[in-house]
Enzyme design. Sequence first.
Site, mmCIF file in Angstrom:
data_model
loop_
_atom_site.group_PDB
_atom_site.id
_atom_site.type_symbol
_atom_site.label_atom_id
_atom_site.label_comp_id
_atom_site.label_asym_id
_atom_site.label_seq_id
_atom_site.Cartn_x
_atom_site.Cartn_y
_atom_site.Cartn_z
ATOM 1 N N CYS A 131 -1.639 2.419 8.767
ATOM 2 C CA CYS A 131 -0.210 1.311 8.101
ATOM 3 C C CYS A 131 -0.750 -0.237 8.081
ATOM 4 O O CYS A 131 -0.514 -1.259 9.109
ATOM 5 C CB CYS A 131 1.155 1.268 9.148
ATOM 6 S SG CYS A 131 1.773 2.821 9.249
ATOM 7 N N CYS A 140 2.773 9.007 0.518
ATOM 8 C CA CYS A 140 4.242 7.391 1.794
ATOM 9 C C CYS A 140 3.883 6.522 1.292
ATOM 10 O O CYS A 140 2.779 5.768 0.353
ATOM 11 C CB CYS A 140 2.538 7.627 2.250
ATOM 12 S SG CYS A 140 3.828 6.151 3.950
ATOM 13 N N GLU A 196 0.619 -1.151 0.176
ATOM 14 C CA GLU A 196 -0.191 0.183 -0.086
ATOM 15 C C GLU A 196 1.052 1.195 0.120
ATOM 16 O O GLU A 196 2.113 1.484 0.140
ATOM 17 C CB GLU A 196 -1.242 -0.133 1.644
ATOM 18 C CG GLU A 196 -0.801 -0.560 2.438
ATOM 19 C CD GLU A 196 -1.440 -0.836 3.745
ATOM 20 O OE1 GLU A 196 -2.167 -0.068 3.512
ATOM 21 O OE2 GLU A 196 -2.272 -1.916 4.037
ATOM 22 N N CYS A 202 6.347 -4.647 15.670
ATOM 23 C CA CYS A 202 5.897 -3.140 16.779
ATOM 24 C C CYS A 202 4.203 -3.546 17.533
ATOM 25 O O CYS A 202 3.805 -3.847 16.625
ATOM 26 C CB CYS A 202 5.467 -1.982 15.931
ATOM 27 S SG CYS A 202 7.877 -0.985 16.106
ATOM 28 N N CYS A 253 7.036 -7.165 7.686
ATOM 29 C CA CYS A 253 7.139 -6.634 8.609
ATOM 30 C C CYS A 253 8.156 -7.629 9.458
ATOM 31 O O CYS A 253 6.818 -8.257 9.654
ATOM 32 C CB CYS A 253 7.307 -5.202 8.800
ATOM 33 S SG CYS A 253 8.266 -4.396 9.959
ATOM 34 N N CYS A 261 0.524 -1.670 15.719
ATOM 35 C CA CYS A 261 0.884 -1.932 14.185
ATOM 36 C C CYS A 261 0.678 -3.057 13.345
ATOM 37 O O CYS A 261 1.051 -4.350 13.530
ATOM 38 C CB CYS A 261 2.603 -1.535 13.931
ATOM 39 S SG CYS A 261 2.961 -1.531 11.766
HETATM 40 N N1 SAH Z 1 9.210 0.929 10.239
HETATM 41 C C1 SAH Z 1 9.134 2.236 9.930
HETATM 42 C C2 SAH Z 1 8.466 2.973 9.535
HETATM 43 C C3 SAH Z 1 7.156 2.549 8.787
HETATM 44 S S1 SAH Z 1 5.829 3.496 10.759
HETATM 45 C C4 SAH Z 1 9.206 2.860 11.340
HETATM 46 O O1 SAH Z 1 9.424 1.862 12.716
HETATM 47 O O2 SAH Z 1 8.721 4.333 11.616
HETATM 48 C C5 SAH Z 1 5.847 4.295 10.225
HETATM 49 C C6 SAH Z 1 5.132 4.970 11.450
HETATM 50 O O3 SAH Z 1 3.719 4.716 12.222
HETATM 51 C C7 SAH Z 1 5.910 4.381 12.514
HETATM 52 O O4 SAH Z 1 5.956 5.776 13.796
HETATM 53 C C8 SAH Z 1 5.001 3.509 13.516
HETATM 54 O O5 SAH Z 1 5.633 3.368 14.548
HETATM 55 C C9 SAH Z 1 3.686 4.051 13.265
HETATM 56 N N2 SAH Z 1 2.142 3.358 13.242
HETATM 57 C C10 SAH Z 1 2.342 2.010 12.892
HETATM 58 N N3 SAH Z 1 1.457 1.558 13.402
HETATM 59 C C11 SAH Z 1 0.220 2.892 13.969
HETATM 60 C C12 SAH Z 1 -0.654 3.076 14.166
HETATM 61 N N4 SAH Z 1 -2.028 2.435 14.152
HETATM 62 N N5 SAH Z 1 -0.966 4.642 14.838
HETATM 63 C C13 SAH Z 1 0.253 5.120 15.045
HETATM 64 N N6 SAH Z 1 0.953 5.008 14.290
HETATM 65 C C14 SAH Z 1 1.250 3.917 14.149
#
Ligand code: SAH
Length: 344
Positions: free
Chosen positions: A334, A106, A93, A117, A113, A120
């Site tokens: 994401c 973006c 996406e 986290c 991944c 996410c």
């Molecule tokens: N892997 C990289 C880039 C992708 S995620 C990273 O971790 O930075 C992009 C951003 O969105 C990151 O700051 C991530 O922690 C955040 N993110 C992911 N899922 C999210 C969610 N459900 N709500 C808010 N932020 C989120």
Amino acid sequence: MSKTDIKSLNMQELEQRMLELGEKKFRAKQLYEWMHVRLARSFDEMTNLSKEFREKCRETYDYTALNAVQVQESALDGTKKFLFELADGNVVESVWMKYKFGNSVCISSQVGCRMGCRFCASTLDGLERCLLPSEMLDQIYEITRLTGERVSNVVVMGTGEPMDNYDNLLKFIELLTDKNGLNISQRSLTVSTCGIVPRMQQLADEKLQITLALSLHATTDEKRRKLMPIANQYSIRELMETCQYYFDKTGRRITFEYSLVGGVNDTGEDAQQLVALAKPLNCHVNLIPVNPIEERDYVESGKKEVQEFKNKLEKNKIHVTIRREMGRDIDGACGQLRRRHKKG
Ligand code: SAH
């Protein structure tokens, strides 16, 4: 064995290949322009090249192109979310956002991944594979074609951990910012990482002018480990030292991303600790109210908590913005669109 991916070659490499093919060097310029300026989707579109030469290219090279399988447009703010199919059937996406200062895209850097986290959606099924430099470019190229508008900013903040696909990321940056290609300036590019320290150091040593964003999300190692498994490998102290190193090497201000999760990392004490971390560094804090995903029970912080958190940072003279929430009505978080598509 698979063929060379032609769109991931820089001009020099392409020129070398042309000579090896027994072609003239200027063929490289022609091909490069078709791929990176005119955004051709196949050799067939390169109509000023002879049929024989195009055929030779087809036999020798792979040519990536994405197919949009789903496009959602937000009724709230015009944000568009694209689900693209890759040549192997995987989907990624990308998001197109319209701001006053221009259009921002973006992009994803991996299919899935492996960082894990907790909040996410992109990581729920693990890592499928890394994207090629060409496949990262293609997301921008295809969106440019489909919207008919120039992209001015790129953020690598979609699915995937860009530092877990380092070499391809660097090649992507080289091609995206190349004056013979789309010529997007390094300053208009942001790469976001969960904090893989050795790669961040390596990136600093490249001395690029891109913005590095660190997904911090917590101010103590203990709390961060609960949200992000990568925190078991690198401490906040190491991260802060690395951010300082990045700034020293590049002169570029770091961005801290901080997703506010209700009752988890949004207290006054959290804000105070964030001030202590941010103060010594030349940095900018971007607050993101967490976007809840159905697989986890995290909730976003209340409006009042978000505002108080922001006020506390501002009182201490920290640059802070609240991420404008765009496209909430279209699976904005994401990895949500891809997941829904896979399940469907
Ligand atoms: N892997 C990289 C880039 C992708 S995620 C990273 O971790 O930075 C992009 C951003 O969105 C990151 O700051 C991530 O922690 C955040 N993110 C992911 N899922 C999210 C969610 N459900 N709500 C808010 N932020 C989120």
